[in-house]
Design a protein around this motif. Structure first.
Motif, PDB file in Angstrom:
ATOM      1  N   ILE A  26       0.838  -1.207   0.000  1.00  0.00           N
ATOM      2  CA  ILE A  26       0.000   0.000   0.000  1.00  0.00           C
ATOM      3  C   ILE A  26       0.867   1.248   0.000  1.00  0.00           C
ATOM      4  O   ILE A  26       0.642   2.194  -0.786  1.00  0.00           O
ATOM      5  CB  ILE A  26      -0.938  -0.008   1.228  1.00  0.00           C
ATOM      6  N   LEU A  27       1.878   1.275   0.855  1.00  0.00           N
ATOM      7  CA  LEU A  27       2.740   2.458   0.955  1.00  0.00           C
ATOM      8  C   LEU A  27       3.520   2.686  -0.327  1.00  0.00           C
ATOM      9  O   LEU A  27       3.616   3.830  -0.818  1.00  0.00           O
ATOM     10  CB  LEU A  27       3.693   2.305   2.141  1.00  0.00           C
ATOM     11  N   LEU A  28       4.088   1.636  -0.893  1.00  0.00           N
ATOM     12  CA  LEU A  28       4.862   1.792  -2.123  1.00  0.00           C
ATOM     13  C   LEU A  28       3.964   2.275  -3.259  1.00  0.00           C
ATOM     14  O   LEU A  28       4.367   3.128  -4.060  1.00  0.00           O
ATOM     15  CB  LEU A  28       5.548   0.475  -2.476  1.00  0.00           C
ATOM     16  N   ARG A  29       2.748   1.768  -3.318  1.00  0.00           N
ATOM     17  CA  ARG A  29       1.810   2.208  -4.355  1.00  0.00           C
ATOM     18  C   ARG A  29       1.401   3.660  -4.161  1.00  0.00           C
ATOM     19  O   ARG A  29       1.154   4.377  -5.139  1.00  0.00           O
ATOM     20  CB  ARG A  29       0.572   1.302  -4.356  1.00  0.00           C
ATOM     21  N   ARG A  30       1.353   4.104  -2.905  1.00  0.00           N
ATOM     22  CA  ARG A  30       0.972   5.493  -2.607  1.00  0.00           C
ATOM     23  C   ARG A  30       2.131   6.476  -2.769  1.00  0.00           C
ATOM     24  O   ARG A  30       1.978   7.663  -2.505  1.00  0.00           O
ATOM     25  CB  ARG A  30       0.413   5.563  -1.187  1.00  0.00           C
ATOM     26  N   GLY A  31       3.303   5.989  -3.171  1.00  0.00           N
ATOM     27  CA  GLY A  31       4.415   6.894  -3.455  1.00  0.00           C
ATOM     28  C   GLY A  31       5.460   6.989  -2.375  1.00  0.00           C
ATOM     29  O   GLY A  31       6.428   7.765  -2.507  1.00  0.00           O
ATOM     30  N   TYR A  32       5.306   6.226  -1.309  1.00  0.00           N
ATOM     31  CA  TYR A  32       6.342   6.197  -0.284  1.00  0.00           C
ATOM     32  C   TYR A  32       7.529   5.387  -0.792  1.00  0.00           C
ATOM     33  O   TYR A  32       7.358   4.391  -1.502  1.00  0.00           O
ATOM     34  CB  TYR A  32       5.804   5.576   1.013  1.00  0.00           C
ATOM     35  N   SER A  33       8.735   5.790  -0.435  1.00  0.00           N
ATOM     36  CA  SER A  33       9.937   5.091  -0.887  1.00  0.00           C
ATOM     37  C   SER A  33      10.191   3.848  -0.039  1.00  0.00           C
ATOM     38  O   SER A  33       9.554   3.635   0.994  1.00  0.00           O
ATOM     39  CB  SER A  33      11.146   6.030  -0.794  1.00  0.00           C
ATOM     40  N   GLU A  34      11.148   3.031  -0.482  1.00  0.00           N
ATOM     41  CA  GLU A  34      11.566   1.878   0.316  1.00  0.00           C
ATOM     42  C   GLU A  34      12.067   2.338   1.681  1.00  0.00           C
ATOM     43  O   GLU A  34      11.762   1.714   2.709  1.00  0.00           O
ATOM     44  CB  GLU A  34      12.658   1.097  -0.416  1.00  0.00           C
ATOM     45  N   GLU A  35      12.839   3.421   1.708  1.00  0.00           N
ATOM     46  CA  GLU A  35      13.354   3.945   2.976  1.00  0.00           C
ATOM     47  C   GLU A  35      12.218   4.433   3.866  1.00  0.00           C
ATOM     48  O   GLU A  35      12.204   4.168   5.080  1.00  0.00           O
ATOM     49  CB  GLU A  35      14.336   5.087   2.723  1.00  0.00           C
ATOM     50  N   ASP A  36      11.254   5.130   3.275  1.00  0.00           N
ATOM     51  CA  ASP A  36      10.088   5.577   4.041  1.00  0.00           C
ATOM     52  C   ASP A  36       9.370   4.381   4.663  1.00  0.00           C
ATOM     53  O   ASP A  36       8.968   4.411   5.833  1.00  0.00           O
ATOM     54  CB  ASP A  36       9.093   6.324   3.140  1.00  0.00           C
ATOM     55  N   THR A  37       9.193   3.336   3.864  1.00  0.00           N
ATOM     56  CA  THR A  37       8.460   2.165   4.343  1.00  0.00           C
ATOM     57  C   THR A  37       9.193   1.499   5.497  1.00  0.00           C
ATOM     58  O   THR A  37       8.575   1.126   6.507  1.00  0.00           O
ATOM     59  CB  THR A  37       8.244   1.171   3.180  1.00  0.00           C
ATOM     60  N   ASP A  38      10.507   1.358   5.373  1.00  0.00           N
ATOM     61  CA  ASP A  38      11.285   0.824   6.486  1.00  0.00           C
ATOM     62  C   ASP A  38      11.151   1.694   7.729  1.00  0.00           C
ATOM     63  O   ASP A  38      11.033   1.192   8.850  1.00  0.00           O
ATOM     64  CB  ASP A  38      12.762   0.712   6.106  1.00  0.00           C
TER      65      ASP A  38
END
Length: 360
Positions: free
Chosen positions: A331-343
């Protein structure tokens, strides 16, 4: 391996003792045992157990003690004297100790222990199924502290975070659905918390109490399970000004997955998450708002509260158990959050906060 998740708010011991749930069992067995029980709305609908935490890669949690003082009240978590409330928190502590003895859990109360636990969970030679769940002990509402001296006792057995209030009137501060300033005893308690470098959890404070804490408390502050008032306009959520003040203090805000805190349409024991189409993605709307105010994704995390006196009947419909927190990655990656943001949202923001707080 799955991304490591830190969940900053779970009422594990309350569920184990007051709901009589053996959380070491698989969720399917817990639900089956409760299938014919009607004493609580969430019977047979629970979403949290220790195997489900491991399945979801939730390796570290902030686990609560919770016992309120409510004279002449016979509701869950409420007791007729501070001494009874204290005794219940000690029973909850004993349950955590029993889980440690079984190798199911491991208490984390300092920086060295934190780093050792992270190394254990980073070791790919063992599966998550073989690892203990780390827990940081937090007291949700201070009612059970018979007097301020009891805080020293609690800190001695590992209490590292404390919220002054819960729902309604409290002995040290009033909480959700009330108004008013922190009581004199609460201000004195905050002084001892600062002396012990404890984390003060602003969750459940009144607006006046929130301002007092931000104005006077010099120790570490977080909001373990809080959503956004601009999205769900009730007093339980954070205003934009409160969010900005927390960001300025380096705090992290844990997003909670109770449907009424995610969508203003939801009414407890009445609404249905599926009919209202309340999904996990609704929480990202709250996170987006915080990120816009903060200018980055470094102040949000997970504080699910998924065992806070509700189950699937009051959770996003696309979530069957706490293991489904891993769905936030896509969900986060699809919404434009980066890999670093998700971590960072999954664990990094909480870890940065703890490392800074415990380095003092």
């Amino acid at each position: 391996m799955k991304r490591l998740i830190i969940d900053a708010h779970l009422d594990l011991a309350m569920n184990a003792l007051e709901w009589n749930r053996d959380l070491a069992l698989p969720l399917s067995e817990i639900r089956q045992r409760e299938s014919n029980m009607t004493d609580r709305p969430d019977r047979g609908n629970g979403t949290v157990c220790l195997p489900a935490l491991r399945e979801g890669g939730v390796g570290l949690v902030v686990a609560t003690q919770l016992a309120r003082f409510r004279p002449n009240s016979y509701v869950p978590t409420a007791w007729n004297s501070p001494q009874q409330a204290w005794a219940m928190t000690q029973a909850q502590l004993a349950w955590y100790r029993e889980m440690e003895a079984l190798g199911e859990m491991m208490q984390i109360n300092n920086l060295e222990g934190l780093e050792q636990h992270l190394a254990l969970w980073a070791d790919e030679s063992d599966s998550y199924a073989d690892k203990p769940i780390g827990y940081i002990l937090s007291l949700e509402g201070a009612d059970s502290l018979v007097n301020i001296d009891y805080l020293y006792r609690a800190h001695g057995y590992g209490l590292r975070a404390l919220g002054l209030s819960h729902f309604g009137p409290g002995r040290y501060a009033d909480g959700t659905k009330t108004s008013g300033r922190i009581h004199h005893e609460g201000l004195e308690l905050m002084k001892v918390m600062g002396e012990l470098n404890m984390i003060l959890d602003v969750t459940h404070l009144t607006d006046e109490g929130f301002n007092q804490v931000l104005d006077t408390y010099e120790g570490p502050i977080w909001a373990s399970h809080h959503n956004v008032r601009a999205v769900v306009p009730n007093q339980r959520q954070l205003t934009d000004d409160q969010i900005k003040r927390l960001v300025a203090r380096g705090a992290v805000i844990g997003g909670m997955l109770d449907c009424w805190a995610m969508d203003i349409r939801f009414i407890d024991t009445v609404s249905d998450p599926w009919q209202l189409d309340i999904r996990l993605e609704h929480l990202v709307d709250h996170w987006d708002h915080i990120c816009q105010l903060a200018g980055n994704a470094r102040h949000i995390g997970i504080g699910s509260d998924l065992d806070g006196i509700f189950g699937t009947e009051q959770s996003p419909w696309d979530m069957d158990s706490i293991a489904d927190l891993q769905k936030f990655e896509a969900i986060l990656l699809r919404r434009g959050y980066s890999e670093e943001d998700t971590d960072n949202i999954f664990h990094g923001n909480w870890l940065r906060f703890l490392r800074r707080a415990w380095k003092r």
